[in-house]
Design an enzyme around this catalytic site. Structure first.
Site, mmCIF file in Angstrom:
data_model
loop_
_atom_site.group_PDB
_atom_site.id
_atom_site.type_symbol
_atom_site.label_atom_id
_atom_site.label_comp_id
_atom_site.label_asym_id
_atom_site.label_seq_id
_atom_site.Cartn_x
_atom_site.Cartn_y
_atom_site.Cartn_z
ATOM 1 N N CYS A 35 48.583 34.885 36.598
ATOM 2 C CA CYS A 35 49.477 35.555 36.791
ATOM 3 C C CYS A 35 50.894 35.483 36.478
ATOM 4 O O CYS A 35 51.719 35.989 36.675
ATOM 5 C CB CYS A 35 49.675 36.398 38.237
ATOM 6 S SG CYS A 35 48.265 37.051 38.852
ATOM 7 N N SER A 77 44.170 32.193 40.930
ATOM 8 C CA SER A 77 42.659 31.893 40.631
ATOM 9 C C SER A 77 41.826 33.249 40.848
ATOM 10 O O SER A 77 41.798 33.426 42.340
ATOM 11 C CB SER A 77 41.946 30.868 40.880
ATOM 12 O OG SER A 77 42.869 29.558 40.360
ATOM 13 N N ILE A 78 41.347 34.064 40.238
ATOM 14 C CA ILE A 78 40.575 35.261 40.861
ATOM 15 C C ILE A 78 39.152 35.396 40.509
ATOM 16 O O ILE A 78 38.180 35.570 41.036
ATOM 17 C CB ILE A 78 41.446 36.633 40.258
ATOM 18 C CG1 ILE A 78 42.819 36.696 40.812
ATOM 19 C CG2 ILE A 78 40.754 37.722 40.590
ATOM 20 C CD1 ILE A 78 43.045 36.855 42.141
#
Length: 649
Positions: free
Chosen positions: A2, A53-54
């Protein structure tokens, strides 16, 4: 994933990227990616990254490189169709080291160069340094869900980042008010097009790419919204509704891609309720839903959110924001936004993001539906006034029209009847300038003539505050007035709402996803016959029809409420001190931007009962922004208050 930023210096400058400078740019946006950080430097070019972190939580460190180290990327967003390309890319000889979508972008760039963006379905802003070509390639997603700001210096240097504060942290330019953008801001809540309120800082427009090579910049558009209608004239409404419904379902399904907890914002309106209805059929666990409201009855829709939460047995959470929470958070949220907050609802959005962050890392939201499907009342009011106004002016003698206008002007200033009639064809010319631009501007052109001092008008260069929107209305392939208005709002008003959504959710370190803005769904929706968007007084017709049998009738039939914030009441009563300090104080007036008598007149009339809440909000936020960014009183290290009124449903 992001937060991105970077620097590029031309070879003739002889400059090399200072790692500490790049780290400063990166770390000022730590809130966008608190999980990981990275830097890559190749002489005069540097890339920085902050990661939330996705997907592939363990892997995916950035900046990331390809197999031979010739191409490097820093990337913000999610590519929902990345797995569709993996097999064919591996067949082409590309070797994957992770399960991240980041690698797919890299390999698609290796295969297709700049046209790699045509293959991506999702939200993104990324920068790729191509060592072989010695060029930096930057791209932004089609609808502008993810932000990208840049500054291109006279010496060829390029600074870019996910937020403006990253550019300011590089000390590449002095923060100064962009006077040429001020009329646009005052009329339209926020600046339109590529300009920002910072002189020398621009935004890369949605659907555009930027290529930098040895100091020179080339910007290209790779996508636009088309309103060209289908040639299949024999299609029934049910056929359209069925196809739209399937595209919407796929858009929701794609946005469930995550290796971390996921939820959604639930307002109780049809947009978020539709997402909840569809999402509930795709997940096994109860959906985590989050709602926000104010304690004032007129600004509280929680009963509708609870109705939907109960219907789909969600794990529901609520927050009620007190005015003291609202105003305590405001300065820091202006810092997060980098520009004045266009809408008071941004503050509420932060608090519900803060609530959600205690439970999830990703949320789905309902942005985009209103601009695609004519959800705002101003669309039907404009169409109605343009059509009837043309007939009225054609049939009614000038003398009678003047008599009627004078009678309306003679009504009590504070009366609701007068306030409504002065905004109709009975008082206005039946053209887009009067019926649309002036009617819905925060400060119309005539008001700006009285608001701005002669010096401000001179420094602004007599800019038409409607120039950006006017240009959009002329360049679209849309034929009808309604579709032209939708096109303009997709490019302007929606863009600002997306920036609000991004900056406020990122302030709480969570990612927001917008199913309605899946570009395949947008392309199909735009091409629909108008009757499937606005049918009589019924807005979002195709959405309402596709949700029949899924959503409670109470939700399907309720009129749009928007997200009301009682800011006018607060400014008139217990928080009048905000108006006194940020509009009427000696410090504010000494800037010389605005005519003191006119400003005091607005405040006086608002205190007397007229509604000037949008205008007061605009000027209060502008002054707060100037104190932080132009005067240097930044509040980046302040801690935002947590509201105590969190109710678990």
């Amino acid at each position: 994933m992001c937060g991105i930023n970077g620097i590029a210096f031309s070879s003739r400058s002889g400059r090399r990227v200072d790692p500490s400078l790049l780290a400063r740019m990166r770390d000022v946006i730590t809130h966008r990616g608190p999980d990981d950080e990275g830097i890559f430097i190749d002489g005069a070019v540097g890339l920085g990254h902050r990661r939330l972190s996705i997907v592939d939580v363990a892997g995916g460190h950035q900046p990331m490189t390809n197999e031979d180290g010739s191409v490097h990327i820093t990337y913000n967003g999610e590519i929902y169709n990345h797995a569709d390309y993996r097999e064919q890319l591996e067949a082409r000889g590309h070797v994957y080291k992770t399960h991240c979508d980041t690698e797919t972008i890299l390999h698609l760039y290796e295969e297709h160069g700049a046209s790699c963006v045509q293959h991506l379905r999702g939200m993104f802003a990324f920068a790729i340094w191509d060592q072989r070509r010695q060029q930096l390639f930057i791209a932004r997603d089609r609808l502008g869900v993810k932000p990208l700001y840049y500054s291109h210096g006279d010496d060829g240097s390029l600074y870019f980042g996910s937020e403006i504060k990253a550019l300011l942290a590089a000390n590449a330019l002095k923060p100064e008010l962009n006077f040429a953008a001020l009329p646009d801001y005052l009329a339209n809540h926020a600046t339109s097009g590529e300009e920002t309120l910072f002189s020398g800082i621009k935004r890369l427009l949605p659907g555009h790419t930027l290529t930098w090579r040895d100091g020179r910049v080339e910007i290209s558009r790779y996508w636009d919204v088309s309103f060209a209608k289908s040639e299949q004239t024999d299609r029934s409404d049910q056929d359209y509704i069925a196809e739209w419904s399937e595209l919407f379902r796929k858009a929701v399904r794609l946005r469930l891609m995550a290796d971390v907890p996921l939820g959604m914002f639930l307002s109780g309106g049809i947009d978020s309720s539709a997402i909840a209805a569809v999402m509930s059929t795709m997940v096994s666990e109860p959906i985590k839903t989050f709602s926000v409201a104010f304690k004032e009855r007129e600004a509280n829709e929680l009963e509708y959110a609870r109705l939907v939460a109960e219907a789909y047995k969600t794990d529901h959470h609520e927050v009620v924001v007190r005015p003291e929470d609202f105003f305590a958070a405001l300065p820091k949220l202006v810092w997060h936004e980098d520009e004045p907050l266009a809408h008071p609802s941004s503050v509420a959005l932060y608090f519900v993001s803060q609530l959600a962050a205690k439970h999830v890392k990703v949320v789905l939201t309902g942005e985009g539906s209103d601009e695609l499907l004519a959800g705002y009342a101003r669309y039907r009011k404009t169409i109605y006034n343009l059509a009837l106004g043309e007939r009225y002016h054609g049939a009614m003698p000038v003398g009678i029209r003047n008599l009627i206008r004078n009678r309306i002007d003679g009504l009590p200033v504070g009366s609701k009847v007068r306030q409504k009639l002065v905004r109709t064809f009975l008082s206005l010319q039946p053209d887009i300038e009067s019926i649309y631009f002036d009617n819905f501007a925060v400060f119309s052109r005539s008001r700006q003539e009285r608001l701005l001092t002669p010096n401000t008008r001179a420094r602004s260069g007599a800019v038409d505050p409607y120039a950006g929107v006017r240009s959009l209305l002329e360049q679209t392939d849309a034929k009808s007035p309604l579709d032209r208005l939708l096109y303009a709002d997709i490019k302007t008003y929606l863009h600002e709402l997306l920036m609000k959504q991004d900056q406020m959710s990122m302030a709480a370190s969570i990612e927001s996803r917008v199913p309605f803005l899946d570009h395949k769904l947008v392309e199909f929706t735009s091409s629909l016959p108008e009757r499937l968007k606005l049918r009589g007084w019924t807005t979002k017709y195709v959405l309402r029809q596709s949700m029949k049998g899924l959503l409670p009738e109470t939700i399907l039939s309720r009129p749009k409420m928007g997200f009301p914030v009682p800011i006018g009441k607060w400014f008139r009563e217990q928080y009048h001190s905000m108006v006194d300090e940020y509009m009427l104080s000696k410090r504010s007036m000494e800037r010389g931007l605005f005519d003191e008598e006119f400003v005091r007149g607005i405040v006086k009339r608002h205190d007397a009962g007229e509604d000037h809440s949008e205008r007061l909000w605009s000027l209060v936020n502008l002054e707060m922004w100037q104190r932080q960014f132009i005067d240097g009183e930044q509040s980046g290290n302040d801690i935002l208050p947590e509201t105590e009124a969190v109710l678990a449903g």
